[in-house]
Enzyme design. Structure first.
Site, short mmCIF file in Angstrom:
data_model
loop_
_atom_site.label_atom_id
_atom_site.label_comp_id
_atom_site.label_asym_id
_atom_site.label_seq_id
_atom_site.Cartn_x
_atom_site.Cartn_y
_atom_site.Cartn_z
N SER A 191 -18.63 -5.34 48.10
CA SER A 191 -17.22 -5.69 48.25
C SER A 191 -16.28 -4.88 47.36
O SER A 191 -15.09 -4.78 47.66
CB SER A 191 -17.02 -7.18 47.99
OG SER A 191 -17.54 -7.52 46.72
N GLU B 2 -1.73 -13.96 42.52
CA GLU B 2 -2.54 -14.30 41.37
C GLU B 2 -3.70 -13.31 41.34
O GLU B 2 -4.07 -12.76 42.38
CB GLU B 2 -3.07 -15.74 41.49
CG GLU B 2 -4.35 -15.90 42.33
CD GLU B 2 -4.16 -15.59 43.81
OE1 GLU B 2 -3.01 -15.67 44.29
OE2 GLU B 2 -5.16 -15.27 44.48
N LYS C 197 -10.23 -6.43 48.98
CA LYS C 197 -8.98 -7.19 48.83
C LYS C 197 -7.84 -6.62 49.66
O LYS C 197 -7.00 -7.35 50.18
CB LYS C 197 -8.57 -7.24 47.36
CG LYS C 197 -9.50 -8.07 46.48
CD LYS C 197 -9.38 -9.54 46.79
CE LYS C 197 -10.19 -10.39 45.81
NZ LYS C 197 -10.19 -11.81 46.22
#
Lengths: 406, 273
Positions: A388, A121, A99
Site C-alpha cells: 500500500s 487528519e 491514499k
C-alpha cells in the site's frame, strides 16, 4: 464463471442510512447532519455522472500514474517455497501510497461543491501529504491535523506537507495521535462548515465517508482482478492487506467479495503482541462501539472509554476500523489476523533485500502475514498482497530501532 | 409530570428563564461534584447539567476537553456519574439533573442497564451529542420506559424541514445550539438567535434552551430574552478550573462557581429596560 470483471457491487452495503449490518451509521453532532446529507446527495448524483467519471479517470491515469503494476515477487516466492506471490504496487502511485486514490476523488467532490478550503487528519502523514498535494494542484487552502506524537515520528512527511503549502496543525489533546487528530478535524469542520470540505483519509467516519472512500479505493481491487486474470489466467487464491482504518484493504477486497474462491486476510497491527494490550488490533481483540461517527469494533476499556493504541507504524495506530471490515469479520467473508511490530520490521528488511522494494511499515504487516499464508499453499496458487505504500518515510524509525543516526 | 416539565412550568408562571449550568462530573475532583451541584442550586441554578466524561469529546472546545481529561484521570466514568446523581438526590429531590455525554459509554453499559440505573439514581434527562434522532430509536425506547426525557439538539445548520423530525423524537426541552462551532466558541451572535428560536417554537410546545458560547451575565441576559433556558458551560468550567489551580481547595472553587452563577442569575432576571 468468475472470469468477467464485475463492477463494484454497490447498493448491497451500506443501506440507505449508511449501515453495514449493525455497523456504520451517522453518529455525529447535529451541526454536521445537513453537510453529510448534502455530500451524500451530491456523491450519488456524481457517481453516475459521465463527466465526473471522466475527470476522475483522467486524474488517476495521468496524475496518480495508474494502473499500478501487479508485480510477481519471484525471488521472495521461491524463498517461501509456496504460492506465487504478487505485489499490487500502490507504492508507485504519486505521493507513494494508496491514499491519493481517495484524495483525488474527494478533492473533485470538494470542487463540485464549491468549497475553498480542505481539511484532513493524518497519522503517518501519507494521507496528509496526499491531501496537501491535491490542494496544491487545485489551489485550495489546506489544513492538516496531526497528533504531536506523530509529528515527532514523521518529521519528513510534516516537512513535505509544509513544502506543498499546507498548514500542519499540531493536536495535543487526548492520546496525541491519529484518533485525536480526527476529533480536532471534526471540531474544525463544525466551525467552518460553510467553506470547508473534510477529506477523511480512511474508510471510517460517518456515512457517506466509509462508502465513498471505499468506492474511490476500489480501483485497486478492480485493477488487481483484471491483472491477475491477464497474468495468471485465474483469480488469485488469497488476498492480503494491512488494516488500520482499512482503506487500502477494502479497496483491494471489495471487488472480490462475490468471488467465493478468493480467501481474504486483513492484517492488523499486533504491536508488542495482542496479549500485551499494546497493539492496534480492534477486530482481533476489541468489541463493538461508537467512535468518529460510526459503529465499529473499537479498543475500549470496561467503561466504554477508547483506549490508547500502539503500533510501530503510525498509519495503523488507530483504535477503530472501517465499519465494512467489522461487517466482513462478523459475516466471516474476511479473516482478520495480526502481525507484530517485530514481524513487520523483519518483513520490511526482507522485502528490501530480496526484491529491492522498500515497503512502508504499514504494508510490512501485510508482507509478514502473506509469507505465512503463501507458505501453506501450493506453487500453482496465487497470493496478491497490497503493497500500500513505500517505506522511505519510515527510514528514520527503522534506523532509530537499529541505533543508527541518519 | 416530569421534574423538567414541572420546573419549566413553574418558571413560565413567574416569567423567568431557566438557568442551566454545566459541569463535567469528576472535575476538578471526584468529591467536588456533588458539593458544587448543591452550591449552584443555592445560587440560582434551575437545572443542573452534568457532563459524562469521555475519551473523545468531539463536540467540545478546549476548556471542556480538558475537563473531560481531568475527570477521566480522576477515575470518573459513567458508573461514578450515576452514583454522584444518587448522592445529590439524597439532599435535593427538586432540582432536575440532566446528563450530557457521548454514545459509546452508554452503549457499552447497555441501553437497558443504563436506563434502569439512571432512573434509580434520579436522572431526569439525557443529551447524547453524537446520537441524532436517526440513530436514537433504541435508546429512546429505553428512556421512555423509565420516564427519562431525551433531549435533542438543533444546530444553526439544521434545515427548516428537519426541525419537525427532531422535535418529534424530543421530550423535556429542545437544546438550540447558538453557533457553528464547539462549546465555548467566541463567535456567538445573539441578534441572529431570536428568529431561530421563533422558527423552532413554531414546531413544538417544548421549552427551548440555548447553549454554546454564553459566557457572562450580559450574553446570558440577551439570550434569555428569547429562550426559555440558558446553558452556561465553558465559562463555568474555566472559572472552577482557574480557582482550583490557584487555591488548590474546594472552597475557593465553590466561591468562584457560586459567584459566576449568581451574577448570571441576576443578569437574566433583570427586567428588560
Amino acid at each position: 464463471m468468475n472470469n468477467e470483471v464485475t463492477l463494484n457491487p454497490q447498493g448491497r452495503v451500506p443501506d440507505a442510512e449508511g449501515h453495514f449490518g449493525i455497523y456504520g451509521g451517522k453518529f455525529v453532532g447535529e451541526t454536521l447532519m445537513s453537510a453529510l446529507a448534502e455530500l451524500e446527495v451530491l456523491y450519488r448524483k456524481l457517481s453516475s455522472d459521465r463527466e465526473f467519471q471522466r475527470e476522475l479517470d483522467e486524474d488517476l491515469a495521468n496524475y496518480v500514474g495508474r494502473p499500478s503494476p501487479l508485480y510477481e515477487a519471484k525471488r521472495w516466492s521461491e524463498k517461501v517455497g509456496g504460492a506465487r506471490i504478487f505485489l499490487k504496487r500502490e507504492d508507485l502511485n504519486h505521493t507513494g501510497a494508496h491514499k491519493v486514490n481517495n484524495t483525488v476523488g474527494q478533492a473533485l467532490l470538494a470542487r463540485y461543491m464549491g468549497k475553498s478550503r480542505i481539511i484532513a487528519e493524518t497519522g503517518a502523514g501519507q494521507h496528509g501529504v496526499a491531501t496537501a498535494t491535491i490542494a496544491a494542484r487545485l489551489g485550495l487552502e489546506c489544513h492538516v491535523f496531526m497528533g504531536v506524537d506523530d509529528i515527532a515520528r514523521q518529521t519528513l512527511n510534516v516537512y513535505r506537507m509544509k513544502l506543498l503549502g499546507a498548514e500542519v496543525i499540531p493536536v495535543s489533546s487526548g492520546s496525541r495521535t491519529l484518533k485525536d487528530a480526527m476529533n480536532e478535524a471534526m471540531r474544525d469542520w463544525v466551525t467552518n462548515i460553510d467553506t470547508t470540505f473534510y477529506i477523511i483519509g480512511t474508510c471510517a467516519g460517518p456515512h457517506p465517508y466509509p462508502m465513498l472512500v471505499r468506492d474511490f479505493q476500489c480501483v485497486i481491487g478492480r485493477e488487481a482482478r483484471a491483472q491477475s486474470l491477464a497474468q495468471t489466467g485465474n483469480l488469485p487464491n488469497a488476498l492480503v492487506a494491512c488494516v488500520g482504518g482499512g482503506s487500502n484493504a477494502i479497496g483491494l477486497f471489495h471487488p472480490f467479495l462475490d468471488d467465493a474462491s478468493v480467501a481474504i486476510y486483513g492484517v492488523e497491527a499486533g504491536g508488542h503482541g495482542v496479549d500485551s494490550g499494546e497493539h492496534a488490533a480492534p477486530l482481533t481483540a476489541g468489541s463493538p462501539g461508537i467512535l468518529h461517527g460510526n459503529r465499529t469494533y473499537l479498543m475500549q476499556d470496561e467503561n466504554g472509554q477508547v483506549m490508547p493504541t500502539h503500533s510501530i507504524s503510525a498509519g495503523l495506530d488507530y483504535p477503530g476500523v472501517g465499519p465494512e471490515h467489522a461487517w466482513l469479520k462478523d459475516s466471516g467473508r474476511a479473516k482478520y489476523v495480526v502481525a507484530s511490530d517485530e514481524e513487520a520490521l523483519r518483513a520490511f528488511h526482507m522485502l528490501t533485500r530480496v526484491e529491492g522494494i522498500m515497503p512502508a511499515l504499514e504494508s510490512s504487516h501485510a508482507i509478514a502475514y502473506a509469507e505465512k499464508v503463501a507458505s501453506e499453499m501450493t506453487t500453482e496458487q496465487v497470493v496478491v498482497v497490497n503493497l500500500s505504500g513505500r517505506g522511505d518515510k519510515d527510514i528514520h524509525t527503522v534506523a532509530n530501532l537499529q541505533g543508527i543516526k541518519v | 409530570m416530569s421534574r423538567i416539565a414541572g420546573c419549566f412550568n413553574q418558571l413560565a408562571r413567574s416569567g423567568r428563564t431557566a438557568l442551566i449550568p454545566y459541569l463535567v462530573a469528576g472535575d476538578p475532583s471526584p468529591e467536588s461534584s456533588v458539593v458544587l451541584m448543591h452550591r449552584l442550586v443555592e445560587e440560582g441554578a434551575d437545572i443542573i447539567e452534568l457532563g459524562v466524561p469521555f475519551s473523545d469529546p468531539m463536540a467540545e472546545g478546549p476548556v471542556i476537553q480538558l475537563a473531560h481529561e481531568r475527570a477521566l484521570a480522576n477515575g470518573v466514568s459513567l458508573h461514578q456519574v450515576l452514583e454522584m446523581v444518587g448522592e445529590f438526590r439524597d439532599k435535593d429531590q427538586q432540582t432536575p439533573v440532566l446528563l450530557m455525554g457521548y454514545a459509546n459509554p452508554l452503549e457499552h453499559m447497555g441501553y437497558t442497564v443504563f436506563a434502569d440505573k439512571a432512573a434509580g439514581a434520579g436522572v431526569d434527562a439525557l443529551i447524547t451529542v453524537d446520537l441524532p434522532p436517526e440513530e436514537a430509536a433504541g435508546l429512546n425506547t429505553e428512556l421512555q420506559r423509565v420516564g427519562i426525557d431525551n433531549i435533542f439538539l438543533i444546530a444553526p445548520t439544521t434545515p427548516a424541514q428537519r426541525i419537525p423530525l427532531i422535535t418529534a423524537s424530543a421530550s423535556g426541552f429542545i437544546y438550540c445550539i447558538s453557533l457553528k462551532g464547539v462549546t465555548g466558541a467566541g463567535n456567538l451572535n445573539t441578534n441572529d438567535l431570536g428568529g431561530r428560536v421563533e422558527q423552532i417554537r413554531a414546531h413544538t410546545e417544548l421549552p427551548i434552551a440555548v447553549g454554546f458560547g454564553i459566557k457572562d451575565a450580559t450574553t446570558a441576559a440577551a439570550v434569555a430574552r428569547t429562550a426559555s433556558g440558558v446553558v452556561v458551560g465553558s465559562a463555568l468550567v474555566q472559572n472552577v478550573a482557574d480557582a482550583w489551580a490557584k487555591g488548590g481547595d474546594l472552597d475557593t472553587a465553590l466561591e468562584a462557581a457560586g459567584k459566576l452563577v449568581a451574577d448570571i442569575r441576576q443578569g437574566i432576571d433583570k427586567p428588560i429596560s
